[in-house]
Design a protein around this motif. Structure first.
Motif, mmCIF file in Angstrom:
data_model
loop_
_atom_site.group_PDB
_atom_site.id
_atom_site.type_symbol
_atom_site.label_atom_id
_atom_site.label_comp_id
_atom_site.label_asym_id
_atom_site.label_seq_id
_atom_site.Cartn_x
_atom_site.Cartn_y
_atom_site.Cartn_z
ATOM 1 N N TYR A 129 0.816 -1.213 0.000
ATOM 2 C CA TYR A 129 0.000 0.000 0.000
ATOM 3 C C TYR A 129 0.851 1.265 0.000
ATOM 4 O O TYR A 129 0.436 2.294 -0.535
ATOM 5 N N GLU A 130 2.047 1.192 0.567
ATOM 6 C CA GLU A 130 2.954 2.340 0.487
ATOM 7 C C GLU A 130 3.356 2.608 -0.969
ATOM 8 O O GLU A 130 3.383 3.748 -1.417
ATOM 9 N N ARG A 131 3.657 1.534 -1.683
ATOM 10 C CA ARG A 131 3.990 1.683 -3.105
ATOM 11 C C ARG A 131 2.794 2.204 -3.893
ATOM 12 O O ARG A 131 2.945 3.008 -4.812
ATOM 13 N N LEU A 132 1.606 1.728 -3.543
ATOM 14 C CA LEU A 132 0.391 2.188 -4.223
ATOM 15 C C LEU A 132 0.184 3.690 -4.017
ATOM 16 O O LEU A 132 -0.133 4.419 -4.966
ATOM 17 N N VAL A 133 0.382 4.170 -2.796
ATOM 18 C CA VAL A 133 0.226 5.605 -2.502
ATOM 19 C C VAL A 133 1.228 6.421 -3.306
ATOM 20 O O VAL A 133 0.892 7.468 -3.879
ATOM 21 N N GLU A 134 2.468 5.943 -3.371
ATOM 22 C CA GLU A 134 3.482 6.658 -4.156
ATOM 23 C C GLU A 134 3.092 6.722 -5.633
ATOM 24 O O GLU A 134 3.258 7.742 -6.284
ATOM 25 N N GLN A 135 2.545 5.630 -6.136
ATOM 26 C CA GLN A 135 2.142 5.596 -7.542
ATOM 27 C C GLN A 135 0.945 6.501 -7.799
ATOM 28 O O GLN A 135 0.839 7.117 -8.867
ATOM 29 N N ILE A 136 0.044 6.599 -6.820
ATOM 30 C CA ILE A 136 -1.106 7.517 -6.939
ATOM 31 C C ILE A 136 -0.617 8.962 -7.033
ATOM 32 O O ILE A 136 -1.118 9.754 -7.840
ATOM 33 N N ILE A 137 0.384 9.304 -6.233
ATOM 34 C CA ILE A 137 0.937 10.666 -6.239
ATOM 35 C C ILE A 137 1.578 10.975 -7.592
ATOM 36 O O ILE A 137 1.371 12.047 -8.173
ATOM 37 N N ILE A 138 2.351 10.020 -8.115
ATOM 38 C CA ILE A 138 2.991 10.206 -9.428
ATOM 39 C C ILE A 138 1.936 10.389 -10.518
ATOM 40 O O ILE A 138 2.030 11.284 -11.362
ATOM 41 N N SER A 139 0.917 9.535 -10.490
ATOM 42 C CA SER A 139 -0.144 9.602 -11.504
ATOM 43 C C SER A 139 -0.926 10.905 -11.405
ATOM 44 O O SER A 139 -1.301 11.487 -12.425
ATOM 45 N N ALA A 140 -1.166 11.367 -10.173
ATOM 46 C CA ALA A 140 -1.919 12.616 -9.977
ATOM 47 C C ALA A 140 -1.181 13.798 -10.592
ATOM 48 O O ALA A 140 -1.794 14.661 -11.246
ATOM 49 N N GLU A 141 0.144 13.837 -10.423
ATOM 50 C CA GLU A 141 0.936 14.930 -11.004
ATOM 51 C C GLU A 141 0.877 14.900 -12.527
ATOM 52 O O GLU A 141 0.655 15.928 -13.176
ATOM 53 N N ILE A 142 1.041 13.709 -13.102
ATOM 54 C CA ILE A 142 1.060 13.580 -14.570
ATOM 55 C C ILE A 142 -0.317 13.889 -15.159
ATOM 56 O O ILE A 142 -0.431 14.609 -16.156
ATOM 57 N N GLU A 143 -1.375 13.357 -14.539
ATOM 58 C CA GLU A 143 -2.734 13.581 -15.051
ATOM 59 C C GLU A 143 -3.104 15.068 -14.982
ATOM 60 O O GLU A 143 -3.734 15.602 -15.904
ATOM 61 N N SER A 144 -2.712 15.729 -13.896
ATOM 62 C CA SER A 144 -3.000 17.164 -13.752
ATOM 63 C C SER A 144 -2.262 17.976 -14.806
ATOM 64 O O SER A 144 -2.814 18.915 -15.389
#
Length: 206
Positions: free
Chosen positions: A137-152
């Motif tokens: 879940y720590e890796r998942l949270v990090e990936q969510i943050i990366i995806s949020a930056e790129i999508e924005s």
């Protein structure tokens, strides 16, 4: 078709219009360059977005699988107890960066992935299954943050591409053609006025 007699433009008006045409054409060229640059940047980020989404789905599948195993082995109560024992929360810093004149978000995180001893729960009373679930879940949270930056960033770039395209089209198909038409009209009218003046002068001389 004769040009209307009641419209009497001047040479200064023609010169002023020519300056406006040059500015419009220059602006049109710069906007096209910006539009093309933004489109290239958008496609580069879109490729990153594809990879980020793929990694996000992998991280999600991995995390949900590991939490399901942890619940089956340790029980729901033990898993929830380990989750609630977390004391150090991740830090998220939101900044901004400039991409081809477009301000896009830059998200930085720290403390998402933690050593086992910093997760808050006691390692003696828990198994490796809970550790694996927490890490997933720590890796998942990090990936969510990366995806949020790129999508924005993608959304911001796409909005600016659409705005720039509208401005390019307005200059190309409306503003510049109307200015060129007005320039041609003034030239013809000035020529007609010169002929009229020449004719008057001849009549006066005669």
């Amino acid at each position: 078709m004769a040009i209307k007699d009641n419209i009497k433009p001047t040479r200064s008006e023609l010169l002023e219009l020519k300056k406006k045409i040059v500015l419009s054409q220059s602006g049109h060229k710069l906007l096209k360059m910006k539009r093309d640059g933004l489109i290239l940047e958008f496609f580069e980020i879109m490729e990153k977005a594809r990879n980020a989404r793929s990694e996000l789905m992998k991280s999600y599948d991995d995390a949900t699988t590991k939490i399901a195993i942890a619940r089956a082995v340790e029980g729901v109560v033990a898993v929830r107890s380990a989750a609630f024992s977390l004391t150090e929360k991740p830090e998220i810093n939101l900044e901004s960066k400039n991409v081809m004149g477009v301000i896009v978000p830059k998200i930085e995180s720290s403390g998402v992935q933690k050593p086992i001893l910093n997760r808050g729960y006691g390692i003696i009373n828990t198994s490796a299954r809970i550790d694996e679930a927490a890490q997933g879940y720590e890796r998942l949270v990090e990936q969510i943050i990366i995806s949020a930056e790129i999508e924005s960033a993608m959304k911001k770039l796409l909005d600016d591409i659409e705005k720039t395209k509208r401005r390019v089209n307005a200059l190309e198909f409306k503003v510049i053609p109307e200015q060129l038409e007005a320039e041609q009209f003034i030239k013809l009218r000035l020529e007609e006025m010169e002929r009229e003046n020449t004719f008057r002068l001849k009549k006066i001389k005669d």
